[in-house]
Write an enzyme that holds these catalytic residues in place. Structure first.
Site, PDB file in Angstrom:
ATOM      1  N   SER A   2       7.265   2.972   2.105  1.00  0.00           N
ATOM      2  CA  SER A   2       7.697   3.786   3.085  1.00  0.00           C
ATOM      3  C   SER A   2       8.684   4.995   1.858  1.00  0.00           C
ATOM      4  O   SER A   2       8.273   6.620   2.021  1.00  0.00           O
ATOM      5  CB  SER A   2       9.297   3.532   4.062  1.00  0.00           C
ATOM      6  OG  SER A   2       8.157   2.772   5.295  1.00  0.00           O
TER       7      SER A   2
ATOM      8  N   GLU B  15       0.910  -1.511   0.003  1.00  0.00           N
ATOM      9  CA  GLU B  15      -0.125   0.124   0.295  1.00  0.00           C
ATOM     10  C   GLU B  15       0.817   1.551  -0.052  1.00  0.00           C
ATOM     11  O   GLU B  15       0.580   2.239   0.596  1.00  0.00           O
ATOM     12  CB  GLU B  15      -1.007   0.098   1.356  1.00  0.00           C
ATOM     13  CG  GLU B  15      -1.857  -1.434   0.820  1.00  0.00           C
ATOM     14  CD  GLU B  15      -3.174  -1.136   1.620  1.00  0.00           C
ATOM     15  OE1 GLU B  15      -4.072   0.013   1.921  1.00  0.00           O
ATOM     16  OE2 GLU B  15      -4.069  -2.769   2.084  1.00  0.00           O
TER      17      GLU B  15
HETATM   18  N1  CAA Z   1      -7.033  11.800  -3.326  1.00  0.00           N
HETATM   19  C1  CAA Z   1      -7.627  12.162  -4.995  1.00  0.00           C
HETATM   20  N2  CAA Z   1      -6.702  12.215  -5.537  1.00  0.00           N
HETATM   21  C2  CAA Z   1      -5.386  12.019  -6.174  1.00  0.00           C
HETATM   22  C3  CAA Z   1      -4.348  11.530  -4.977  1.00  0.00           C
HETATM   23  C4  CAA Z   1      -5.399  11.096  -3.411  1.00  0.00           C
HETATM   24  N3  CAA Z   1      -4.751  10.497  -2.364  1.00  0.00           N
HETATM   25  N4  CAA Z   1      -3.637  11.367  -4.667  1.00  0.00           N
HETATM   26  C5  CAA Z   1      -3.246  11.681  -5.808  1.00  0.00           C
HETATM   27  N5  CAA Z   1      -4.545  12.317  -6.807  1.00  0.00           N
HETATM   28  C6  CAA Z   1      -4.825  12.813  -8.503  1.00  0.00           C
HETATM   29  C7  CAA Z   1      -3.687  14.171  -8.583  1.00  0.00           C
HETATM   30  O1  CAA Z   1      -4.543  15.000  -7.745  1.00  0.00           O
HETATM   31  C8  CAA Z   1      -3.796  13.811 -10.195  1.00  0.00           C
HETATM   32  O2  CAA Z   1      -5.235  14.395 -10.148  1.00  0.00           O
HETATM   33  P1  CAA Z   1      -5.059  16.421 -11.144  1.00  0.00           P
HETATM   34  O3  CAA Z   1      -4.355  15.877 -12.150  1.00  0.00           O
HETATM   35  O4  CAA Z   1      -6.633  15.960 -11.668  1.00  0.00           O
HETATM   36  O5  CAA Z   1      -4.593  17.085 -10.453  1.00  0.00           O
HETATM   37  C9  CAA Z   1      -3.684  12.179  -9.731  1.00  0.00           C
HETATM   38  O6  CAA Z   1      -4.376  12.251  -8.836  1.00  0.00           O
HETATM   39  C10 CAA Z   1      -2.023  11.631 -10.154  1.00  0.00           C
HETATM   40  O7  CAA Z   1      -1.697  12.714  -9.301  1.00  0.00           O
HETATM   41  P2  CAA Z   1      -0.163  12.557  -9.033  1.00  0.00           P
HETATM   42  O8  CAA Z   1       0.454  13.809 -10.108  1.00  0.00           O
HETATM   43  O9  CAA Z   1       0.582  13.167  -7.972  1.00  0.00           O
HETATM   44  O10 CAA Z   1       0.471  10.687  -9.092  1.00  0.00           O
HETATM   45  P3  CAA Z   1       2.604  11.028  -9.712  1.00  0.00           P
HETATM   46  O11 CAA Z   1       2.011   9.609 -10.414  1.00  0.00           O
HETATM   47  O12 CAA Z   1       2.704  11.271  -9.227  1.00  0.00           O
HETATM   48  O13 CAA Z   1       1.880   9.150  -8.386  1.00  0.00           O
HETATM   49  C11 CAA Z   1       2.664   8.522  -6.203  1.00  0.00           C
HETATM   50  C12 CAA Z   1       2.236   9.676  -7.087  1.00  0.00           C
HETATM   51  C13 CAA Z   1       1.888   8.469  -4.306  1.00  0.00           C
HETATM   52  C14 CAA Z   1       3.400   8.230  -6.599  1.00  0.00           C
HETATM   53  C15 CAA Z   1       1.411   7.046  -6.778  1.00  0.00           C
HETATM   54  O14 CAA Z   1       1.774   6.561  -7.889  1.00  0.00           O
HETATM   55  C16 CAA Z   1       1.538   6.436  -5.303  1.00  0.00           C
HETATM   56  O15 CAA Z   1       0.743   6.019  -4.627  1.00  0.00           O
HETATM   57  N6  CAA Z   1       2.090   5.091  -5.856  1.00  0.00           N
HETATM   58  C17 CAA Z   1       2.074   3.655  -4.598  1.00  0.00           C
HETATM   59  C18 CAA Z   1       1.104   3.133  -4.959  1.00  0.00           C
HETATM   60  C19 CAA Z   1       0.609   2.049  -4.365  1.00  0.00           C
HETATM   61  O16 CAA Z   1       0.847   2.218  -3.011  1.00  0.00           O
HETATM   62  N7  CAA Z   1       0.869   0.815  -4.803  1.00  0.00           N
HETATM   63  C20 CAA Z   1       0.623  -0.652  -3.922  1.00  0.00           C
HETATM   64  C21 CAA Z   1      -0.627  -1.260  -3.867  1.00  0.00           C
HETATM   65  S1  CAA Z   1      -2.062  -1.786  -3.713  1.00  0.00           S
HETATM   66  C22 CAA Z   1      -1.410  -2.524  -2.327  1.00  0.00           C
HETATM   67  O17 CAA Z   1      -0.224  -3.406  -1.464  1.00  0.00           O
HETATM   68  C23 CAA Z   1      -2.771  -3.448  -2.387  1.00  0.00           C
HETATM   69  C24 CAA Z   1      -2.405  -5.023  -1.381  1.00  0.00           C
HETATM   70  O18 CAA Z   1      -2.157  -5.863  -1.897  1.00  0.00           O
HETATM   71  C25 CAA Z   1      -2.144  -4.916  -0.003  1.00  0.00           C
END
Ligand code: CAA
Length: 380
Positions: free
Chosen positions: A366, A363
């Site tokens: 870090s 998820e």
């Molecule tokens: N709420 C609402 N919208 C959000 C948001 C949030 N928390 N975070 C980002 N967004 C939106 C942004 O506003 C943006 O939209 P607009 O262009 O309309 O403004 C869009 O999403 C893209 O945002 P970013 O430009 O910030 O995106 P990014 O490509 O730079 O990525 C990141 C940001 C935080 C690195 C993201 O890619 C991320 O969280 N990556 C990690 C993914 C992850 O957690 N993977 C785990 C897999 S699931 C898992 O582990 C489940 C399991 O089995 C236990």
């Protein structure tokens, strides 16, 4: 500031504690060893309402707040983090996502069965080459009018083999970047949907982690959640809440290891006295206790933010970042307090140490939490 838990929250905490002691503790070492999914225990957790804790009772849920869910996660994770991740994914990622963004038909068809534990769900975002960099995923969902055709591979999917319903995030229009991504409800048994082999993991070995292959899977349009292009925001918003659940899991792993270390230190004798009487050990326990209390405040605060409609992206990411570090540090020290016994499976702390590591990875690693936190504080 009032940190008192309500009567109802205390009752739920006690119910989760009793369940963990009576139903999860027996066999936890054997399940870890054999990588055995806790089928019976998951069924009972469904009966107790642990699998749809925050879901509206109209859809079969328990209608509780996020803090109650966090208290439950903490208690279950003290004993068995393999069982608690199943609870976390079903509650935070699957039920919450469906209830918040699904339409009435989707909720009627899927949510009630998921919230009661009749079936369980999985959340499918990570890919072989896109774990952290979620916009770069390669799985495609091509729009064919009344259905999508899904192709690609998802990796490290919790509940991958046991789930019946999968929320799959896929790229429909690459040119649109994150705005070209959709989330589709995929059912086990759909033609072309194959479940890959189970992963042989370092920790949370009782949970069921698989890769998934989609080969020209026809998914009806009515299975898309939200408007066209909503999939990336769905994933981000859902993961933001999911991180509170994993932070609670990390907190529970730390608290479980600390309790074992404290009890052991009060019994084990060396140099003529219980080892707790040696400052070398007492100071370790003092550090653990302090860090766990700090983590607990952060995790409860993030849950409180969510319950009070305050943006929890920042508090949830900080809670996960800190609690998962505390889980790692505390479990390593708990093994140390146990000495040679800590290295032996019967004493549980080695398992908790192995389980702790995943809380710094799934998820959002870090490092991802630090991206979320730094972006949030620099925006102000
Ligand atoms: N709420 C609402 N919208 C959000 C948001 C949030 N928390 N975070 C980002 N967004 C939106 C942004 O506003 C943006 O939209 P607009 O262009 O309309 O403004 C869009 O999403 C893209 O945002 P970013 O430009 O910030 O995106 P990014 O490509 O730079 O990525 C990141 C940001 C935080 C690195 C993201 O890619 C991320 O969280 N990556 C990690 C993914 C992850 O957690 N993977 C785990 C897999 S699931 C898992 O582990 C489940 C399991 O089995 C236990």
């Amino acid at each position: 500031m009032d940190f008192t838990l309500s009567e109802e929250q205390l009752m739920i905490q006690q119910a989760a504690r009793d369940f963990a002691q009576n139903e999860l503790l027996p066999g936890v070492i054997e399940r870890d060893d054999a990588q055995k999914f806790p089928t019976e225990q998951v069924k009972k957790m469904g009966e107790l309402g642990f699998l749809g804790m925050m879901v509206d009772p109209d859809y079969g849920g328990s209608g509780l707040d996020t803090l109650s869910y966090v208290l439950t996660m903490e208690e279950l994770s003290k004993i068995d983090a393999s069982a608690s991740v199943i609870v976390s994914v079903n509650n935070s990622l699957v039920c919450w996502g469906l209830e918040t963004y699904g339409n009435e038909e989707q909720k009627k068809k899927y949510l009630t069965r998921l919230a009661t534990g009749e079936i369980i769900g999985a959340f499918c975002l990570s890919e072989p080459e896109a774990g952290s960099d979620a916009t770069s995923q390669k799985t495609t969902a091509i729009d064919m009018g009344d259905h999508y055709v899904l192709n690609g591979t998802k990796n490290w999917i919790t509940n991958g083999g046991t789930a019946s319903v999968y929320l799959v995030i896929a790229q429909t229009d690459r040119e649109k970047g994150h705005k070209g991504i959709n989330v589709l409800i995929v059912e086990k048994g759909m033609e072309g949907f194959e479940i890959g082999p189970k992963e042989n993991k370092l920790g949370i070995r009782g949970s069921d982690t698989h890769s998934l292959n989609f080969n020209d899977v026809k998914v009806p349009k009515e299975n898309r959640i939200g408007d066209d292009g909503f999939g990336f925001k769905f994933a981000m918003k859902t993961l933001a809440g999911g991180r509170i659940g994993i932070a609670a899991q990390a907190l529970g792993i730390a608290a479980g290891a600390y309790e074992l270390a404290k009890n052991y230190a009060k019994q084990r004798k060396a140099f003529g006295t219980e080892i707790a009487n040696h400052q070398a050990i007492a100071f370790k326990l003092a550090d653990m206790h302090t860090q766990i209390e700090a983590a607990r405040l952060m995790v409860y605060k993030a849950a409180w933010d969510k319950d009070n409609d305050i943006n929890y992206d920042l508090s949830g990411a900080m809670a996960k970042l800190y609690a998962s570090q505390v889980a790692m540090d505390t479990t390593i020290e708990a093994v140390q307090v146990h000495g040679g016994n800590g290295f032996v499976k019967d004493y549980h702390v080695e398992r908790l140490m192995r389980d702790a590591k995943i809380t710094q990875i799934y998820e959002g690693t870090s490092e991802i939490q630090k991206i979320v936190i730094s972006r949030s504080i620099l925006r102000d």
